[in-house]
Design an enzyme around this catalytic site. Sequence first.
Site, PDB file in Angstrom:
ATOM      1  N   GLY A 290      40.493  39.905  49.468  1.00 13.85           N
ATOM      2  CA  GLY A 290      39.072  39.791  49.803  1.00 13.85           C
ATOM      3  C   GLY A 290      38.615  38.357  49.950  1.00 13.85           C
ATOM      4  O   GLY A 290      39.415  37.433  50.032  1.00 13.85           O
ATOM      5  N   CYS A 291      37.299  38.190  50.009  1.00 10.75           N
ATOM      6  CA  CYS A 291      36.702  36.866  50.222  1.00 10.75           C
ATOM      7  C   CYS A 291      36.716  36.064  48.933  1.00 10.75           C
ATOM      8  O   CYS A 291      35.658  35.654  48.449  1.00 10.75           O
ATOM      9  CB  CYS A 291      35.267  36.984  50.716  1.00 10.75           C
ATOM     10  SG  CYS A 291      35.102  37.639  52.357  1.00 10.75           S
ATOM     11  N   VAL A 292      37.856  35.870  48.346  1.00 11.84           N
ATOM     12  CA  VAL A 292      37.905  34.999  47.168  1.00 11.84           C
ATOM     13  C   VAL A 292      39.102  34.069  47.295  1.00 11.84           C
ATOM     14  O   VAL A 292      40.045  34.377  47.978  1.00 11.84           O
ATOM     15  CB  VAL A 292      38.020  35.775  45.835  1.00 11.84           C
ATOM     16  CG1 VAL A 292      36.728  36.484  45.514  1.00 11.84           C
ATOM     17  CG2 VAL A 292      39.175  36.725  45.864  1.00 11.84           C
TER      18      VAL A 292
ATOM     19  N   ARG B 124      33.002  41.245  47.174  1.00 14.12           N
ATOM     20  CA  ARG B 124      33.097  40.219  46.142  1.00 14.12           C
ATOM     21  C   ARG B 124      31.797  40.100  45.347  1.00 14.12           C
ATOM     22  O   ARG B 124      31.818  39.569  44.244  1.00 14.12           O
ATOM     23  CB  ARG B 124      33.522  38.878  46.749  1.00 14.12           C
ATOM     24  CG  ARG B 124      32.411  37.995  47.220  1.00 14.12           C
ATOM     25  CD  ARG B 124      32.909  36.886  48.070  1.00 14.12           C
ATOM     26  NE  ARG B 124      33.192  35.640  47.355  1.00 14.12           N
ATOM     27  CZ  ARG B 124      32.286  34.822  46.835  1.00 14.12           C
ATOM     28  NH1 ARG B 124      31.002  35.125  46.863  1.00 14.12           N
ATOM     29  NH2 ARG B 124      32.644  33.696  46.261  1.00 14.12           N
TER      30      ARG B 124
END
Lengths: 105, 218, 432
Positions: A103-105, C199
Amino acid sequence: MPEKEIEGRIFEVDGDGFLQNPEIWNDEVARLFAGEDGTGELSEDHWKVIRFIREHWENNDMAPMVRKICQHTGLRLRQIYELFPMGPARGACKIAGLPKPDGCV
Amino acid sequence: MAESMNAARIVFLSGLGVFLLSAVYQWIRVFINANTEDFTQPKGTVLPAFAYALTGAMMPHKKETAFLHLPTYWMGIAYHLGSFVALAWLPVHFFEWRIPDSIMIVCAAVLIPSVFSGLIILIKRISVSSLRHLSSPDDYFSNALVTLFQAISSMALLGIIPVFLVLSIGGLLLMYIPVGKLRHVIFFLIARFFLSWFYGRRGVWPPKRRILWKKNNH
Amino acid sequence: MEKKQSLTRDREKALKGFAMSMDGRLLAHLNSCVHCGLCAESCHYYLSTGEEKYMPARKVDQLARIYRRYHTVAGKIFPRWIGASDFNDQSIQEMVDVLFGGCTMCGRCSLHCSIGVDIPFLVRTARSMLVELGRVSPGLQSTVDAAVQTGNNMAIPREELVDTLQWLEEDLRMEVNDEKASIPMDVPHCRLLYTLNPREPKFFPLSISAMAKIFYAADESWTLSTHCYDVTNYAYYSGDDHTAEELTQRLFDEMIKLNAQELVLAECGHGSRAIRWEGPRWLKKKFPFPVISVIELIAGYIHSGRIAVDPSKNTTPVTLHDPCNLVRAGGVIEEQRYVLKKVVSDFREMTPNRENNYCCGGGGGQLSMGEYRERRVAAGKIKADQIKKTGAAIVATPCHNCIDQLMELNKEYSLGVEIKTVGELVADALIL
């Protein structure tokens, strides 16, 4: 495979610096990773977060939601971000020796 | 002399034929595959964006590739202007129309900076490592061919070189356009149109610097 | 005639897919680059490393040279003369290295291209070919897979999402001191269906709280879906149209199921772009409901007086990072400025800005491709310098992907700033 050398110890890591062999993780590794990424000395609160994340990952094969971290450690959300300036993923999960979450991390 | 001229005419006509056939073929190919059905909810319109793409967006103060490279930008403009002028003379030479000397001298004068620009751009391509990295033989050849054509055109206008040479080189140039990167002549406007389609629908071009409030948006 | 190298079956398939996708737009962009090289300085990768392979024109050629080899007469007869190459190990390796590992598809080069070549479009087309070859970076592919298999790209189980939202709801009630304040879940017939970047519930839920507070202040009729809420679409990044379509279709179906009137996209650059601007093409139909960015929604709230804000509640200097996909490729350009000027007292633009802004370096799926991290952080130097120059202490950006990259830049370049969503600053400025 990239490597990271901290205080004479060499770790196999992925490109983002997450430990490649999570099973070699122990308190010493956490301490070294924290020193290396700027988190610094690990306080009791740090350890509460790290141990919970580690345990959750060992049991469920995934990083816990930040809500669970708060619930189990009794820390408030903002305290977590202060303890781990890189955030729960690139900060806490990395120190706890988890592989990088998707994901967006 | 008449024989050379007739031979040159044939070369020119062949070149023009090849160029036009190729251009028309490519345009038709683009047109039938245009696929312009757009299901998005637009935030802007295409035509003003296209107008902007051909005007404002090309201005040196707006275009970073221009204002970071001003000498190259102006040389590029001169070079392209020269190409158009030299090409425009081909039919004149072909039909041996009489044109006033003053116009010939003006055109020759336009061509001189253009030829130098072409040469400098070529030298740059040879000497700058990043440009060499981008270039295939065609890049050097196309640049050289156009520059040569312009040089010969200007000399013919000044009466130094016989006209049939211009016509022949012009014909060869036209013939070569579809082969390599010179084909951007055929595609430039189309590419710019599709880019305008993109930025226009999305409300990026032309820049508005204000919000168009919608009634339902609150 | 130079004989072509023989092709494996998957390479043949990739070339076939390429040929199938060759519409007028692609043809025009493939045939237009003149290798003038002026684009080099528009690219943050080239600017920060000086490496020639990152020049946008070179990236165009990674695909154009394959096109020339298989689709032009000259490329078939004398490929070397016009720089055509076979689709072989070497050209594929270079594509992977530069088009996945050295490009965020930010589109800054295209905006300034002498000709107007849509470079990110070509890069994505090349990525689609690499999808056929199974050459998508593993980290990017697993993020796509997680979204397909679990319904969100971080594989959050539904119960955990619900728990988190309930927890946030309790907090919200305490904060606004109103037992009726809520974070509605799966409520049909609302005006808005709001989406999330996974997130947020997983690690950074403050932005959800902020939006819930704003919706509360606006007395909005809104809901979240706990079944299908992921605003991201990493298949847009990977070049996998088939999966991108599938993910978009799910969100589309959820809208229809919940019968909401408008789809509101969270602060996510690529997600906004994918759903709003690419989605209708993937689904081959018009959406029967408006799709807007939450930034447009908030701007509308402030403009119409539906929420009241007080800039003196945010006195720290704030600068704004424009996410490429929302701004340059999405047309949401002035709204975030309008909002920030209303909710903070010291707003500072960075230069350049708006559609000319530099990419933070985190786009194009880079954040999920760990193997290229060093390049990503190096390429972010341009952004770090821009931020430093403003002297701001907070960087606001309406994109979670950018936030993560900015957090890393913050550490790597010792910026000493805080990174926030626009919604968080609005929530702090609300007058209830």
